[in-house]
Design a protein around this motif. Structure first.
Motif, PDB file in Angstrom:
ATOM      1  N   UNK A 125      64.755  36.312  30.385  1.00 54.20           N
ATOM      2  CA  UNK A 125      64.433  36.490  31.802  1.00 54.20           C
ATOM      3  C   UNK A 125      63.764  37.838  32.045  1.00 54.20           C
ATOM      4  N   UNK A 126      64.307  38.883  31.460  1.00 54.82           N
ATOM      5  CA  UNK A 126      63.703  40.210  31.625  1.00 54.82           C
ATOM      6  C   UNK A 126      62.288  40.241  31.045  1.00 54.82           C
ATOM      7  N   UNK A 127      62.100  39.567  29.921  1.00 54.16           N
ATOM      8  CA  UNK A 127      60.785  39.548  29.269  1.00 54.16           C
ATOM      9  C   UNK A 127      59.767  38.821  30.146  1.00 54.16           C
ATOM     10  N   UNK A 128      60.145  37.652  30.663  1.00 56.44           N
ATOM     11  CA  UNK A 128      59.237  36.871  31.507  1.00 56.44           C
ATOM     12  C   UNK A 128      58.914  37.638  32.788  1.00 56.44           C
ATOM     13  N   UNK A 129      59.913  38.267  33.378  1.00 57.78           N
ATOM     14  CA  UNK A 129      59.666  39.060  34.586  1.00 57.78           C
ATOM     15  C   UNK A 129      58.730  40.223  34.289  1.00 57.78           C
ATOM     16  N   UNK A 130      58.859  40.809  33.107  1.00 63.16           N
ATOM     17  CA  UNK A 130      57.977  41.914  32.734  1.00 63.16           C
ATOM     18  C   UNK A 130      56.530  41.440  32.615  1.00 63.16           C
ATOM     19  N   UNK A 131      56.328  40.242  32.054  1.00 62.46           N
ATOM     20  CA  UNK A 131      54.972  39.685  31.978  1.00 62.46           C
ATOM     21  C   UNK A 131      54.393  39.539  33.378  1.00 62.46           C
ATOM     22  N   UNK A 132      55.184  38.968  34.280  1.00 56.64           N
ATOM     23  CA  UNK A 132      54.704  38.783  35.651  1.00 56.64           C
ATOM     24  C   UNK A 132      54.390  40.124  36.310  1.00 56.64           C
ATOM     25  N   UNK A 133      55.253  41.109  36.112  1.00 52.35           N
ATOM     26  CA  UNK A 133      55.007  42.416  36.736  1.00 52.35           C
ATOM     27  C   UNK A 133      53.706  43.035  36.229  1.00 52.35           C
ATOM     28  N   UNK A 134      53.469  42.919  34.928  1.00 56.23           N
ATOM     29  CA  UNK A 134      52.227  43.466  34.381  1.00 56.23           C
ATOM     30  C   UNK A 134      51.026  42.755  35.004  1.00 56.23           C
ATOM     31  N   UNK A 135      51.118  41.440  35.181  1.00 57.31           N
ATOM     32  CA  UNK A 135      50.010  40.706  35.795  1.00 57.31           C
ATOM     33  C   UNK A 135      49.883  41.052  37.276  1.00 57.31           C
ATOM     34  N   UNK A 136      51.014  41.271  37.953  1.00 57.15           N
ATOM     35  CA  UNK A 136      50.957  41.681  39.357  1.00 57.15           C
ATOM     36  C   UNK A 136      50.133  42.962  39.526  1.00 57.15           C
ATOM     37  N   UNK A 137      50.180  43.823  38.521  1.00 60.15           N
ATOM     38  CA  UNK A 137      49.503  45.122  38.622  1.00 60.15           C
ATOM     39  C   UNK A 137      47.997  45.024  38.383  1.00 60.15           C
ATOM     40  N   UNK A 138      47.524  43.880  37.903  1.00 63.94           N
ATOM     41  CA  UNK A 138      46.088  43.684  37.660  1.00 63.94           C
ATOM     42  C   UNK A 138      45.516  42.956  38.871  1.00 63.94           C
ATOM     43  N   UNK A 139      44.749  43.648  39.680  1.00 63.35           N
ATOM     44  CA  UNK A 139      44.322  43.095  40.967  1.00 63.35           C
ATOM     45  C   UNK A 139      42.809  43.132  41.128  1.00 63.35           C
ATOM     46  N   UNK A 140      42.360  42.393  42.128  1.00 63.79           N
ATOM     47  CA  UNK A 140      40.941  42.338  42.469  1.00 63.79           C
ATOM     48  C   UNK A 140      40.822  42.084  43.966  1.00 63.79           C
ATOM     49  N   UNK A 141      39.755  42.598  44.571  1.00 66.30           N
ATOM     50  CA  UNK A 141      39.529  42.326  45.994  1.00 66.30           C
ATOM     51  C   UNK A 141      38.921  40.944  46.188  1.00 66.30           C
ATOM     52  N   UNK A 142      38.547  40.297  45.088  1.00 64.91           N
ATOM     53  CA  UNK A 142      37.972  38.952  45.153  1.00 64.91           C
ATOM     54  C   UNK A 142      38.849  37.986  44.372  1.00 64.91           C
ATOM     55  N   UNK A 143      38.985  36.753  44.857  1.00 63.85           N
ATOM     56  CA  UNK A 143      39.680  35.724  44.083  1.00 63.85           C
ATOM     57  C   UNK A 143      38.695  35.052  43.137  1.00 63.85           C
ATOM     58  N   UNK A 144      39.202  34.381  42.120  1.00 70.57           N
ATOM     59  CA  UNK A 144      38.277  33.625  41.288  1.00 70.57           C
ATOM     60  C   UNK A 144      38.701  33.496  39.849  1.00 70.57           C
ATOM     61  N   UNK A 145      37.784  32.920  39.083  1.00 68.57           N
ATOM     62  CA  UNK A 145      37.970  32.650  37.661  1.00 68.57           C
ATOM     63  C   UNK A 145      37.194  33.695  36.870  1.00 68.57           C
ATOM     64  N   UNK A 146      37.764  34.141  35.765  1.00 68.53           N
ATOM     65  CA  UNK A 146      37.091  35.143  34.938  1.00 68.53           C
ATOM     66  C   UNK A 146      35.842  34.536  34.312  1.00 68.53           C
ATOM     67  N   UNK A 147      34.720  35.201  34.523  1.00 63.40           N
ATOM     68  CA  UNK A 147      33.427  34.705  34.055  1.00 63.40           C
ATOM     69  C   UNK A 147      33.193  35.135  32.608  1.00 63.40           C
ATOM     70  N   UNK A 148      32.492  34.314  31.822  1.00 65.34           N
ATOM     71  CA  UNK A 148      32.199  34.700  30.433  1.00 65.34           C
ATOM     72  C   UNK A 148      31.451  36.016  30.294  1.00 65.34           C
ATOM     73  N   UNK A 149      30.826  36.501  31.364  1.00 66.54           N
ATOM     74  CA  UNK A 149      30.150  37.796  31.303  1.00 66.54           C
ATOM     75  C   UNK A 149      31.130  38.958  31.181  1.00 66.54           C
ATOM     76  N   UNK A 150      32.419  38.696  31.411  1.00 64.60           N
ATOM     77  CA  UNK A 150      33.428  39.741  31.264  1.00 64.60           C
ATOM     78  C   UNK A 150      33.540  40.094  29.790  1.00 64.60           C
TER      79      UNK A 150
END
Length: 399
Positions: free
Chosen positions: A150-175
């Motif tokens: 549970x702690x491990x899964x929550x840590x994954x979510x927290x790390x993803x919570x910290x990665x943000x963008x002002x735009x929604x969407x799918x990661x483009x292959x140009x990344x």
């Protein structure tokens, strides 16, 4: 020529220094979108009386036995018949996740987006991660093991919570790097009765732009409505009802205009984790975090990213996607499930719990699933009806 022979031929081109006789091909249970093949390259024994053989004998005599590990890989082959366009997005997501998150995430070693190869299909080849699928054993974990999980899964979510963008969407292959993020609007899903007009619409993807959550949801709703009218000359009534719900969520303060979008894995469940579980030592180690496909990994609204990982405290007979069980323990007599729920409630923080347990956000997540996927099949049509029904039950005065 059998499919196994084709796999051997493919690996012979990628590993020309290896003896094809050392290639072992195995079928692995795949998912809805990809066929999975396992390939093991065994380490050949050195020929007698060669220097390599002499050194091996010497080390063995000195108690320094050296064993070369077999090389293990998986091939992911898309089940859909397309020339790799969508697979480029899947690879981009996987590479982005691996560059930004400190977890055991598969990496792509070889990729071919065309069908001009021994398999006659696009594919990726990845080193195979250690461990076994967590899902079959998750409910048999001890209290200590499930707490660590549970702690491990929550840590994954927290790390993803910290990665943000002002735009929604799918990661483009140009990344291309972790610091260079390029997003495109959510792709309009394929319709089973698509035609030329639809195909033109499907591939008319545009770069994602800065939006509020309300603007994004309304735009996605309009695109789905346009898709219906393009492919079948009429639109489901759900889309109009969804627009009303979106506006009401905004008016009631559930969709503030200052929220950003968060990197999310929408299918982060036990079936997409690999683990090494040792019941004798009462330990668990997560050895792989899987399924970083475009279908499930994206920049989504905050209420989507902050869903509770309630699959950690429900039993096998409970649908791990049914949020009716998010704030309950399906078997209160099972200490490991009780412990997982307690850890989440004690450490998630009020903000995460508010998004996780509030009925309006649970309805919004079901609605987002329909908006992202479309209503081209009966299950999604039923889910759309369920969204409208649950909203009316919650706010009968809105009718």
């Amino acid at each position: 020529e059998t499919f196994k022979d084709k796999v051997v031929d493919l690996f012979a081109t990628h590993f020309p220094d290896k003896d094809p006789r050392t290639f072992q091909v195995d079928r692995i249970k795949g998912g809805s979108f990809n066929r999975i093949i396992g390939v093991t390259i065994s380490q050949p024994k050195p020929q007698e009386f060669t220097w390599e053989w002499v050194l091996q004998v010497f080390h063995n005599m000195c108690g320094q036995r050296q064993v070369k590990k077999d090389e293990k890989y998986i091939i992911r082959i898309p089940r859909a018949k397309y020339e790799g366009d969508e697979m480029k997005y899947d690879v981009a997501v996987l590479q982005f996740a691996a560059s930004r998150l400190p977890y055991p995430i598969p990496r792509v070693q070889f990729v071919d987006y065309t069908s001009e190869n021994a398999l006659g299909s696009p594919y990726t080849i990845q080193p195979r991660l250690e461990g076994n699928n967590l899902a079959p054993v998750q409910t048999s974990l001890t209290v200590e093991q499930n707490v660590k999980l549970t702690r491990y899964v929550m840590d994954i979510h927290r790390k993803m919570h910290s990665i943000t963008s002002v735009a929604p969407g799918v990661i483009h292959p140009d990344t291309t790097t972790s610091s260079h993020l390029s997003l495109t609007r959510f792709l309009v899903p394929e319709h089973p009765k698509g035609h030329e007009k639809f195909l033109a619409l499907k591939h008319a993807t545009l770069p994602a732009e800065s939006q509020t959550t309300k603007q994004f949801l309304l735009e996605l709703c309009n695109r789905q409505e346009d898709l219906d009218e393009t492919t079948q000359d009429w639109a489901w009534p759900f889309w109009h009802q969804f627009k009303q719900i979106i506006n009401l969520l905004h008016d009631r303060g559930f969709l503030p205009d200052d929220e950003v979008f968060h990197f999310s894995h929408l299918d982060l469940l036990g079936r997409n984790l690999l683990a090494s579980v040792d019941h004798d030592r009462n330990t668990i180690d997560i050895t792989g975090v899987l399924d970083w496909d475009m279908e499930f990994s994206c920049f989504a609204p905050k209420f989507v990213a902050y869903k509770a990982p309630f699959w950690l405290w429900v039993t096998d007979d409970v649908n791990d996607e049914n949020e009716d069980f998010a704030d309950t323990i399906s078997d209160p007599e099972k200490p490991s499930l009780v412990a997982a729920k307690r850890i989440f409630d004690e450490t998630a923080g009020e903000d995460w719990k508010r998004f996780a347990y509030t009925p309006e956000y649970q309805i919004a997540r079901k609605m987002f699933d329909v908006l992202k996927t479309g209503c081209a099949n009966q299950p999604m049509q039923v889910q759309a009806q369920e969204v409208v029904r649950r909203w009316k039950d919650l706010y009968p005065e809105d009718e």
